[in-house]
Design a protein around this motif. Structure first.
Motif, mmCIF file in Angstrom:
data_model
loop_
_atom_site.group_PDB
_atom_site.id
_atom_site.type_symbol
_atom_site.label_atom_id
_atom_site.label_comp_id
_atom_site.label_asym_id
_atom_site.label_seq_id
_atom_site.Cartn_x
_atom_site.Cartn_y
_atom_site.Cartn_z
ATOM 1 N N THR A 44 -10.882 52.504 -22.607
ATOM 2 C CA THR A 44 -11.881 51.782 -21.812
ATOM 3 C C THR A 44 -12.555 50.670 -22.609
ATOM 4 O O THR A 44 -13.366 49.940 -22.075
ATOM 5 N N THR A 45 -12.248 50.559 -23.898
ATOM 6 C CA THR A 45 -12.849 49.487 -24.697
ATOM 7 C C THR A 45 -12.064 48.197 -24.518
ATOM 8 O O THR A 45 -10.855 48.212 -24.325
ATOM 9 N N LEU A 46 -12.762 47.093 -24.564
ATOM 10 C CA LEU A 46 -12.142 45.785 -24.376
ATOM 11 C C LEU A 46 -12.560 44.876 -25.513
ATOM 12 O O LEU A 46 -13.751 44.746 -25.808
ATOM 13 N N ARG A 47 -11.577 44.251 -26.175
ATOM 14 C CA ARG A 47 -11.880 43.358 -27.283
ATOM 15 C C ARG A 47 -11.924 41.924 -26.767
ATOM 16 O O ARG A 47 -10.993 41.458 -26.114
ATOM 17 N N THR A 48 -13.004 41.240 -27.040
ATOM 18 C CA THR A 48 -13.190 39.873 -26.563
ATOM 19 C C THR A 48 -13.521 38.957 -27.741
ATOM 20 O O THR A 48 -13.930 39.405 -28.808
ATOM 21 N N THR A 49 -13.360 37.673 -27.500
ATOM 22 C CA THR A 49 -13.714 36.682 -28.511
ATOM 23 C C THR A 49 -14.127 35.405 -27.805
ATOM 24 O O THR A 49 -13.973 35.273 -26.586
ATOM 25 N N SER A 50 -14.655 34.465 -28.566
ATOM 26 C CA SER A 50 -15.115 33.201 -27.992
ATOM 27 C C SER A 50 -14.213 32.058 -28.432
ATOM 28 O O SER A 50 -13.730 32.037 -29.565
ATOM 29 N N VAL A 51 -13.979 31.132 -27.521
ATOM 30 C CA VAL A 51 -13.248 29.905 -27.827
ATOM 31 C C VAL A 51 -14.188 28.753 -27.502
ATOM 32 O O VAL A 51 -14.563 28.556 -26.353
ATOM 33 N N ILE A 52 -14.582 27.998 -28.521
ATOM 34 C CA ILE A 52 -15.644 27.014 -28.377
ATOM 35 C C ILE A 52 -15.075 25.606 -28.361
ATOM 36 O O ILE A 52 -14.302 25.232 -29.249
ATOM 37 N N LEU A 53 -15.442 24.822 -27.363
ATOM 38 C CA LEU A 53 -15.055 23.409 -27.296
ATOM 39 C C LEU A 53 -16.143 22.593 -27.984
ATOM 40 O O LEU A 53 -17.124 22.178 -27.349
ATOM 41 N N ASP A 54 -16.003 22.383 -29.275
ATOM 42 C CA ASP A 54 -17.028 21.664 -30.025
ATOM 43 C C ASP A 54 -16.461 20.527 -30.861
ATOM 44 O O ASP A 54 -17.167 19.939 -31.679
ATOM 45 N N GLN A 55 -15.170 20.205 -30.667
ATOM 46 C CA GLN A 55 -14.548 19.113 -31.405
ATOM 47 C C GLN A 55 -14.440 17.889 -30.501
ATOM 48 O O GLN A 55 -14.128 17.998 -29.319
ATOM 49 N N ILE A 56 -14.717 16.716 -31.064
ATOM 50 C CA ILE A 56 -14.697 15.469 -30.302
ATOM 51 C C ILE A 56 -13.570 14.574 -30.813
ATOM 52 O O ILE A 56 -13.399 14.411 -32.016
ATOM 53 N N LEU A 57 -12.824 14.017 -29.881
ATOM 54 C CA LEU A 57 -11.749 13.077 -30.211
ATOM 55 C C LEU A 57 -11.942 11.821 -29.368
ATOM 56 O O LEU A 57 -12.066 11.907 -28.145
ATOM 57 N N VAL A 58 -12.010 10.680 -30.023
ATOM 58 C CA VAL A 58 -12.211 9.408 -29.333
ATOM 59 C C VAL A 58 -10.953 8.560 -29.471
ATOM 60 O O VAL A 58 -10.459 8.348 -30.578
ATOM 61 N N ILE A 59 -10.438 8.089 -28.348
ATOM 62 C CA ILE A 59 -9.287 7.190 -28.340
ATOM 63 C C ILE A 59 -9.779 5.769 -28.091
ATOM 64 O O ILE A 59 -10.473 5.502 -27.102
ATOM 65 N N ASP A 60 -9.459 4.882 -29.006
ATOM 66 C CA ASP A 60 -9.875 3.479 -28.931
ATOM 67 C C ASP A 60 -8.639 2.649 -28.612
ATOM 68 O O ASP A 60 -7.761 2.462 -29.453
ATOM 69 N N TRP A 61 -8.562 2.149 -27.404
ATOM 70 C CA TRP A 61 -7.363 1.456 -26.915
ATOM 71 C C TRP A 61 -7.740 0.012 -26.586
ATOM 72 O O TRP A 61 -8.521 -0.244 -25.674
ATOM 73 N N ARG A 62 -7.210 -0.936 -27.348
ATOM 74 C CA ARG A 62 -7.566 -2.343 -27.189
ATOM 75 C C ARG A 62 -6.429 -3.117 -26.520
ATOM 76 O O ARG A 62 -5.268 -2.894 -26.807
ATOM 77 N N THR A 63 -6.819 -4.056 -25.650
ATOM 78 C CA THR A 63 -5.839 -4.866 -24.924
ATOM 79 C C THR A 63 -6.069 -6.334 -25.249
ATOM 80 O O THR A 63 -7.162 -6.871 -25.023
ATOM 81 N N GLU A 64 -5.067 -6.988 -25.798
ATOM 82 C CA GLU A 64 -5.187 -8.396 -26.158
ATOM 83 C C GLU A 64 -5.304 -9.265 -24.905
ATOM 84 O O GLU A 64 -4.817 -8.924 -23.826
ATOM 85 N N ASP A 65 -5.958 -10.441 -25.073
ATOM 86 C CA ASP A 65 -6.111 -11.370 -23.952
ATOM 87 C C ASP A 65 -4.764 -11.774 -23.368
ATOM 88 O O ASP A 65 -4.614 -11.922 -22.154
ATOM 89 N N PHE A 66 -3.769 -11.977 -24.250
ATOM 90 C CA PHE A 66 -2.446 -12.386 -23.774
ATOM 91 C C PHE A 66 -1.900 -11.364 -22.780
ATOM 92 O O PHE A 66 -1.382 -11.728 -21.718
#
Length: 301
Positions: free
Chosen positions: A9-31
């Motif tokens: 009847t025992t249940l083992r649980t754990t936590s998964v934390i979303l605490d990492q940040i990833l930024v994508i920098d996508w540049r588009t030339e005028d041409f």
């Protein structure tokens, strides 16, 4: 009344934390933007699709590198490693490698505890680097079937893309380093060390790494007046939920120092380090709250 007298009847649980940040920098030339604005509508739609796919593909590549680095460090920290030199094999050693992997798989598939009764081979995924996959084909040259041997040499591919029922992928990132600020860095801001990892075998429920884009905005770059797109994503550190259902292949077993260094990269140990130590050994994985680093001496031999 004649069935099970007592159930767990025992249940083992754990936590998964979303605490990492990833930024994508996508540049588009005028041409490119001017060409886009003057293009017919069907071509505009195609160009938008290609640009969006490029950004998403880059994001998925980064996530996969993070995932593989976490698995590598976890498996080294727990000494879940099979030592096989898959960089230079003979027909006999290639055949032996099949059975070494099969023996390990049988051990995991038949594991019985209070929380699980075995598992299914179809839930496992295996991946090998390009050279190990090619070297493994030598095992088929031992077969007495001439056509199979001939096809193996002609194609450089496994006769069956599986090992004892487990599907096997050829993976580009394994057995390689991706170093930031170099041509191998994939424009990354950090280095991924996968050089010694020849193969990875993972149950689909062994690790968790949830991730999601939070927002995507379009801006004008003040320095160039080009359009740039910024995407912000949240994700969790690779977390071992059933980490024992995984292993990696290396040429040699990791040393005691390599195991201790990998254990420093666990989140619960990393937060105890000094800032200088954290910079040297960045966090790459998290173990479940019910897990630990107790290692059998037999695994270190």
């Amino acid at each position: 009344m004649t069935g099970t007298n007592k159930q767990w009847t025992t249940l083992r649980t754990t936590s998964v934390i979303l605490d990492q940040i990833l930024v994508i920098d996508w540049r588009t030339e005028d041409f490119d933007m001017n060409r886009f604005m003057s293009s017919p509508i069907p071509l505009k739609a195609n160009m938008l699709s290609i640009w969006a796919e490029s950004a998403l593909r880059n994001y998925l590549f980064i996530q996969e590198c993070i995932f593989l680095q976490g698995i590598k460090d976890y498996c080294i920290a727990k000494s879940q490693v099979i030592p096989i030199n898959m960089l230079e094999m003979t027909e006999d050693t290639a055949k032996s490698a099949f059975y070494q992997i099969g023996d390990k798989m049988n051990e995991l598939l038949g594991n019985i505890t209070e929380t699980e009764i075995g598992t299914n081979v179809s839930d496992f995924i295996g991946a090998l680097g390009f050279t190990p996959m090619l070297q493994l084909t030598k095992a088929y040259l031992r077969l007495n079937y001439g056509q199979i041997s001939a096809d193996t040499v002609a194609s450089g591919q496994l006769y069956k893309q599986s090992v004892f029922g487990m599907f096997l992928y050829k993976h580009m990132f394994l057995n390689k380093d991706m170093v930031k600020d170099t041509k191998t860095g994939l424009h990354l801001e950090k280095t991924f060390d996968l050089k010694k990892v020849l193969g990875v075998f993972v149950h689909r429920n062994a690790f968790a790494q949830p991730n999601s884009f939070q927002k995507i905005v379009n801006l004008i770059d003040n320095d160039t007046l080009n359009q740039k797109t910024l995407g912000k994503a949240l994700y969790g550190i690779t977390t071992a939920i059933r980490g024992w259902l995984s292993f990696i292949i290396m040429e040699k077993m990791p040393t005691a120092d390599e195991i201790k260094e990998a254990q420093k990269r666990c989140w619960t140990n990393w937060i105890k380090l000094t800032p200088a130590e954290r910079e040297k050994s960045p966090v790459t994985f998290k173990i479940a709250d019910f897990d630990d680093f107790r290692i059998s001496l037999n695994d270190l031999i």
